[in-house]
Design a protein around this motif. Structure first.
Motif, PDB file in Angstrom:
ATOM      1  N   ALA A  35       0.832  -1.205   0.000  1.00 27.19           N
ATOM      2  CA  ALA A  35       0.000   0.000   0.000  1.00 27.19           C
ATOM      3  C   ALA A  35       0.866   1.254   0.000  1.00 27.19           C
ATOM      4  N   ALA A  36       1.851   1.295   0.896  1.00 24.92           N
ATOM      5  CA  ALA A  36       2.741   2.460   0.952  1.00 24.92           C
ATOM      6  C   ALA A  36       3.566   2.570  -0.324  1.00 24.92           C
ATOM      7  N   GLY A  37       3.986   1.413  -0.870  1.00 25.36           N
ATOM      8  CA  GLY A  37       4.774   1.409  -2.100  1.00 25.36           C
ATOM      9  C   GLY A  37       3.986   1.907  -3.286  1.00 25.36           C
ATOM     10  N   LEU A  38       2.715   1.517  -3.375  1.00 27.90           N
ATOM     11  CA  LEU A  38       1.870   1.998  -4.468  1.00 27.90           C
ATOM     12  C   LEU A  38       1.654   3.501  -4.361  1.00 27.90           C
ATOM     13  N   GLU A  39       1.385   3.970  -3.156  1.00 29.39           N
ATOM     14  CA  GLU A  39       1.189   5.409  -2.976  1.00 29.39           C
ATOM     15  C   GLU A  39       2.450   6.184  -3.332  1.00 29.39           C
ATOM     16  N   HIS A  40       3.597   5.674  -2.894  1.00 28.61           N
ATOM     17  CA  HIS A  40       4.885   6.287  -3.221  1.00 28.61           C
ATOM     18  C   HIS A  40       5.101   6.296  -4.734  1.00 28.61           C
ATOM     19  N   ALA A  41       4.799   5.182  -5.390  1.00 32.04           N
ATOM     20  CA  ALA A  41       4.985   5.069  -6.840  1.00 32.04           C
ATOM     21  C   ALA A  41       4.094   6.060  -7.588  1.00 32.04           C
ATOM     22  N   LEU A  42       2.837   6.163  -7.176  1.00 33.73           N
ATOM     23  CA  LEU A  42       1.910   7.079  -7.837  1.00 33.73           C
ATOM     24  C   LEU A  42       2.375   8.522  -7.697  1.00 33.73           C
ATOM     25  N   TRP A  43       2.795   8.883  -6.495  1.00 34.74           N
ATOM     26  CA  TRP A  43       3.266  10.259  -6.293  1.00 34.74           C
ATOM     27  C   TRP A  43       4.573  10.531  -7.032  1.00 34.74           C
ATOM     28  N   GLY A  44       5.456   9.547  -7.046  1.00 38.75           N
ATOM     29  CA  GLY A  44       6.697   9.723  -7.796  1.00 38.75           C
ATOM     30  C   GLY A  44       6.422   9.935  -9.267  1.00 38.75           C
ATOM     31  N   ASN A  45       5.517   9.145  -9.821  1.00 37.29           N
ATOM     32  CA  ASN A  45       5.179   9.287 -11.233  1.00 37.29           C
ATOM     33  C   ASN A  45       4.489  10.615 -11.525  1.00 37.29           C
ATOM     34  N   VAL A  46       3.691  11.088 -10.579  1.00 34.57           N
ATOM     35  CA  VAL A  46       3.068  12.411 -10.736  1.00 34.57           C
ATOM     36  C   VAL A  46       4.137  13.500 -10.773  1.00 34.57           C
ATOM     37  N   LEU A  47       5.101  13.413  -9.867  1.00 37.61           N
ATOM     38  CA  LEU A  47       6.142  14.442  -9.827  1.00 37.61           C
ATOM     39  C   LEU A  47       6.999  14.425 -11.087  1.00 37.61           C
ATOM     40  N   PHE A  48       7.351  13.232 -11.555  1.00 37.22           N
ATOM     41  CA  PHE A  48       8.143  13.156 -12.789  1.00 37.22           C
ATOM     42  C   PHE A  48       7.344  13.640 -13.995  1.00 37.22           C
ATOM     43  N   THR A  49       6.069  13.364 -14.013  1.00 35.85           N
ATOM     44  CA  THR A  49       5.229  13.774 -15.138  1.00 35.85           C
ATOM     45  C   THR A  49       5.021  15.278 -15.157  1.00 35.85           C
ATOM     46  N   THR A  50       4.752  15.856 -14.011  1.00 37.57           N
ATOM     47  CA  THR A  50       4.482  17.305 -13.959  1.00 37.57           C
ATOM     48  C   THR A  50       5.750  18.124 -14.171  1.00 37.57           C
ATOM     49  N   GLY A  51       6.901  17.558 -13.835  1.00 36.07           N
ATOM     50  CA  GLY A  51       8.157  18.288 -14.011  1.00 36.07           C
ATOM     51  C   GLY A  51       8.922  18.499 -12.734  1.00 36.07           C
ATOM     52  N   LEU A  52       8.253  18.350 -11.591  1.00 31.05           N
ATOM     53  CA  LEU A  52       8.933  18.558 -10.311  1.00 31.05           C
ATOM     54  C   LEU A  52       9.926  17.429 -10.032  1.00 31.05           C
ATOM     55  N   GLY A  53       9.759  16.316 -10.728  1.00 33.80           N
ATOM     56  CA  GLY A  53      10.666  15.190 -10.557  1.00 33.80           C
ATOM     57  C   GLY A  53      12.106  15.506 -10.932  1.00 33.80           C
ATOM     58  N   TRP A  54      12.314  16.585 -11.674  1.00 34.15           N
ATOM     59  CA  TRP A  54      13.679  16.999 -12.013  1.00 34.15           C
ATOM     60  C   TRP A  54      14.521  17.175 -10.751  1.00 34.15           C
ATOM     61  N   TYR A  55      13.909  17.674  -9.681  1.00 35.21           N
ATOM     62  CA  TYR A  55      14.635  17.933  -8.445  1.00 35.21           C
ATOM     63  C   TYR A  55      14.906  16.661  -7.652  1.00 35.21           C
ATOM     64  N   PHE A  56      14.289  15.540  -8.071  1.00 37.95           N
ATOM     65  CA  PHE A  56      14.523  14.251  -7.438  1.00 37.95           C
ATOM     66  C   PHE A  56      15.437  13.370  -8.292  1.00 37.95           C
ATOM     67  N   TYR A  57      15.894  13.913  -9.380  1.00 37.42           N
ATOM     68  CA  TYR A  57      16.715  13.180 -10.342  1.00 37.42           C
ATOM     69  C   TYR A  57      18.185  13.435 -10.034  1.00 37.42           C
ATOM     70  N   ALA A  58      18.955  12.359  -9.797  1.00 38.85           N
ATOM     71  CA  ALA A  58      20.353  12.503  -9.428  1.00 38.85           C
ATOM     72  C   ALA A  58      21.163  13.245 -10.481  1.00 38.85           C
ATOM     73  N   GLY A  59      20.725  13.142 -11.749  1.00 40.69           N
ATOM     74  CA  GLY A  59      21.429  13.847 -12.823  1.00 40.69           C
ATOM     75  C   GLY A  59      21.315  15.354 -12.731  1.00 40.69           C
ATOM     76  N   SER A  60      20.417  15.838 -11.872  1.00 40.62           N
ATOM     77  CA  SER A  60      20.254  17.289 -11.722  1.00 40.62           C
ATOM     78  C   SER A  60      21.285  17.893 -10.789  1.00 40.62           C
ATOM     79  N   ILE A  61      22.044  17.053 -10.071  1.00 36.62           N
ATOM     80  CA  ILE A  61      23.044  17.567  -9.134  1.00 36.62           C
ATOM     81  C   ILE A  61      24.072  18.409  -9.879  1.00 36.62           C
ATOM     82  N   GLY A  62      24.270  19.607  -9.414  1.00 35.99           N
ATOM     83  CA  GLY A  62      25.209  20.523 -10.047  1.00 35.99           C
ATOM     84  C   GLY A  62      24.603  21.341 -11.161  1.00 35.99           C
ATOM     85  N   ALA A  63      23.367  21.001 -11.558  1.00 38.18           N
ATOM     86  CA  ALA A  63      22.708  21.731 -12.650  1.00 38.18           C
ATOM     87  C   ALA A  63      21.663  22.705 -12.136  1.00 38.18           C
ATOM     88  N   ASN A  64      21.319  22.617 -10.835  1.00 36.50           N
ATOM     89  CA  ASN A  64      20.281  23.480 -10.280  1.00 36.50           C
ATOM     90  C   ASN A  64      20.821  24.863  -9.947  1.00 36.50           C
TER      91      ASN A  64
END
Length: 216
Positions: free
Chosen positions: A187-216
Motif C-alpha cells: 500500500a505504501a509502495g503503491l502510494e509512493h509510486a503514484l506520487w513519484g510518477n506524478v512528480l516526474f510527469t508534472t516536471g517537479l521530478g527533475w529535483y529528485f533526479y540525481a542527474g540534476s546535481i550541479g545543474a540546479n
C-alpha cells in the motif's frame, strides 16, 4: 535505555543520519549509484526482516491492507496533484509537463520502472524496516511516523536542492500514515509510486533526479 535499544539508536543514527550526510559530500560521485544503493540497502533490510521471527512477513505485501486504503490513496492523489502543477506554473512554467513532451519514450520507461526499482524498495527501507526495527525507540506511532518522514527527507539532501527533502518529508508523513493504517508495504509502495510518477510527469521530478546535481 537498555543495551539493545542503545545499539539500535546508534544504528538508526548511523544509517539514517550519518550515511545521508556523508552522501551529501560525495554527491557528485554518488549520483550514478543511487538505484544500486537503494536496491542493496532494501535487500539488506529485507533479509533482516524475513530472518526476524518477530516480523510478520505478510506486511511485505498484504493485499487486504492495500484494498482498505486504496480509495483514500487515490482521492488524496487526485486532490493534491494540483500542488506541484500550481507550483511549477507559478515558478517554472517551462518545466511543466516537459518530461513527457520532450522525451516520451524515456518517460514511459520511468513510469514503469520507478515503482519497481525505487518506490517499493524505499518503502521497505523507510517504512517496513524502520517501523519494525526501531519501534521500541519511540513512545507512539505518531512519533514513529514523524521520525520515518524526517529520515526519508534527509535521504534526499544529497540532491542539493530544498525541494527534494521538503517534498520527500511531506511524502514520508503520508506514506508512513498509510503504512501504519494498512500494515502493508504494498500500500505504501503503491502510494509512493503514484506520487513519484506524478512528480516526474508534472516536471517537479527533475529535483529528485540525481542527474540534476550541479545543474540546479
Amino acid at each position: 535505555m537498555s543495551r539493545s535499544n542503545t545499539f539500535r539508536c546508534l544504528e538508526l543514527l548511523g544509517l539514517f543520519l550519518g550515511f545521508p550526510v556523508a552522501l551529501y559530500f560525495m554527491r557528485h560521485d554518488f549520483r550514478a549509484w543511487v538505484i544500486v544503493t537503494i536496491l542493496v540497502f532494501a535487500t539488506g533490510c529485507t533479509i533482516a526482516l524475513v530472518t526476524d521471527k518477530t516480523f510478520d512477513r505478510r506486511r511485505l505485501w498484504n493485499v487486504a491492507g492495500l484494498k482498505k486504503e486504496l480509495g483514500r490513496i487515490l482521492l488524496l492523489l487526485l486532490v493534491l496533484t494540483s500542488v506541484p502543477v500550481i507550483y511549477l506554473a507559478l515558478t517554472e512554467p517551462e518545466r511543466l509537463f516537459a518530461f513527457p513532451r520532450r522525451a516520451l519514450v524515456t518517460w514511459v520507461f520511468v513510469m514503469v520502472l520507478y515503482p519497481i526499482l525505487s518506490a517499493y524498495p524505499q518503502e521497505i527501507i523507510f517504512r517496513t524496516f524502520f517501523f519494525h526495527r526501531y519501534r521500541e525507540l519511540f513512545k507512539s506511532e505518531r512519533m514513529m511516523i514523524i521520525a520515518s518522514a524526517l529520515a526519508f527527507g534527509l535521504a534526499h539532501v544529497f540532491l542539493a536542492n530544498w525541494i527534494a527533502p521538503v517534498f520527500a518529508t511531506a511524502g514520508g508523513l503520508l506514506f508512513g500514515w498509510t503504512y501504519a493504517r494498512s500494515q502493508s508495504t504494498l500500500a505504501a509502495g503503491l502510494e509512493h509510486a503514484l506520487w513519484g510518477n506524478v512528480l516526474f510527469t508534472t516536471g517537479l521530478g527533475w529535483y529528485f533526479y540525481a542527474g540534476s546535481i550541479g545543474a540546479n
